[in-house]
Design a protein around this motif. Structure first.
Motif, mmCIF file in Angstrom:
data_model
loop_
_atom_site.group_PDB
_atom_site.id
_atom_site.type_symbol
_atom_site.label_atom_id
_atom_site.label_comp_id
_atom_site.label_asym_id
_atom_site.label_seq_id
_atom_site.Cartn_x
_atom_site.Cartn_y
_atom_site.Cartn_z
ATOM 1 N N VAL A 81 10.314 3.707 -3.402
ATOM 2 C CA VAL A 81 9.739 2.499 -2.832
ATOM 3 C C VAL A 81 10.617 1.981 -1.702
ATOM 4 O O VAL A 81 11.833 2.172 -1.696
ATOM 5 C CB VAL A 81 9.513 1.397 -3.895
ATOM 6 C CG1 VAL A 81 8.516 1.843 -4.936
ATOM 7 C CG2 VAL A 81 10.810 0.974 -4.545
ATOM 8 N N ASN A 133 6.367 -2.145 -0.168
ATOM 9 C CA ASN A 133 5.695 -1.470 -1.280
ATOM 10 C C ASN A 133 5.580 -2.407 -2.471
ATOM 11 O O ASN A 133 6.184 -3.475 -2.505
ATOM 12 C CB ASN A 133 6.459 -0.220 -1.712
ATOM 13 C CG ASN A 133 6.414 0.895 -0.698
ATOM 14 O OD1 ASN A 133 7.307 1.724 -0.658
ATOM 15 N ND2 ASN A 133 5.396 0.955 0.140
ATOM 16 N N GLY A 134 4.808 -1.978 -3.476
ATOM 17 C CA GLY A 134 4.638 -2.760 -4.692
ATOM 18 C C GLY A 134 4.748 -1.895 -5.929
ATOM 19 O O GLY A 134 4.481 -0.693 -5.893
ATOM 20 N N ARG A 161 3.327 2.683 -8.861
ATOM 21 C CA ARG A 161 3.388 2.228 -7.487
ATOM 22 C C ARG A 161 1.986 1.768 -7.102
ATOM 23 O O ARG A 161 1.014 2.493 -7.237
ATOM 24 C CB ARG A 161 3.850 3.384 -6.605
ATOM 25 C CG ARG A 161 3.582 3.231 -5.146
ATOM 26 C CD ARG A 161 4.747 2.629 -4.379
ATOM 27 N NE ARG A 161 4.314 2.410 -3.017
ATOM 28 C CZ ARG A 161 4.351 3.323 -2.053
ATOM 29 N NH1 ARG A 161 4.825 4.521 -2.299
ATOM 30 N NH2 ARG A 161 3.920 3.032 -0.850
ATOM 31 N N ASP A 167 0.568 -0.893 -4.011
ATOM 32 C CA ASP A 167 0.920 -1.818 -2.931
ATOM 33 C C ASP A 167 -0.075 -2.955 -2.742
ATOM 34 O O ASP A 167 0.164 -3.849 -1.942
ATOM 35 C CB ASP A 167 1.046 -1.043 -1.607
ATOM 36 C CG ASP A 167 2.135 0.023 -1.667
ATOM 37 O OD1 ASP A 167 3.031 -0.081 -2.520
ATOM 38 O OD2 ASP A 167 2.068 0.969 -0.856
#
Length: 100
Positions: free
Chosen positions: A19, A23-24, A47, A49
């Motif tokens: 990440v 990013n999320g 992951r 986003d």
């Protein structure tokens, strides 16, 4: 509810999940497994986003960590602290009772 990501956990997410800023990472409840506060369920992460109706978010080192509304049942009544576990070379989770 709040999410706390330690420096060591943040480093793991950057190094192992790749990440970067913007990013999320989404945390969610999933069937099977066990946590300190759930039997038959465990925590998952992925992951992602694009948060969908997040109930809690925190940004650490440019990465947005969050829980969506559909997973509120799993975290209800607890704050989540994510740290790094060197023995398992991955994240470890502490559920901290809150007053919600």
């Amino acid at each position: 509810m709040k999410i706390t990501i330690t420096d060591a956990a943040s480093q793991w997410f950057h190094d192992d999940m790749g990440v970067t800023t913007g990013n999320g990472v989404r945390f969610f409840g999933k069937t099977y497994g066990k946590t300190a506060v759930h039997s038959g369920f465990s925590i998952g992460l992925m992951r992602d986003d694009q948060p969908h109706k997040p109930i809690v978010e925190t940004v650490k080192d440019g990465v947005n960590y969050y829980v969506n509304d559909r997973d509120e049942w799993f975290f209800n009544g607890y704050d989540l602290k994510v740290d790094y576990d060197p023995e398992n070379d991955g994240p470890k989770y502490d559920y901290i009772k809150n007053n919600e």
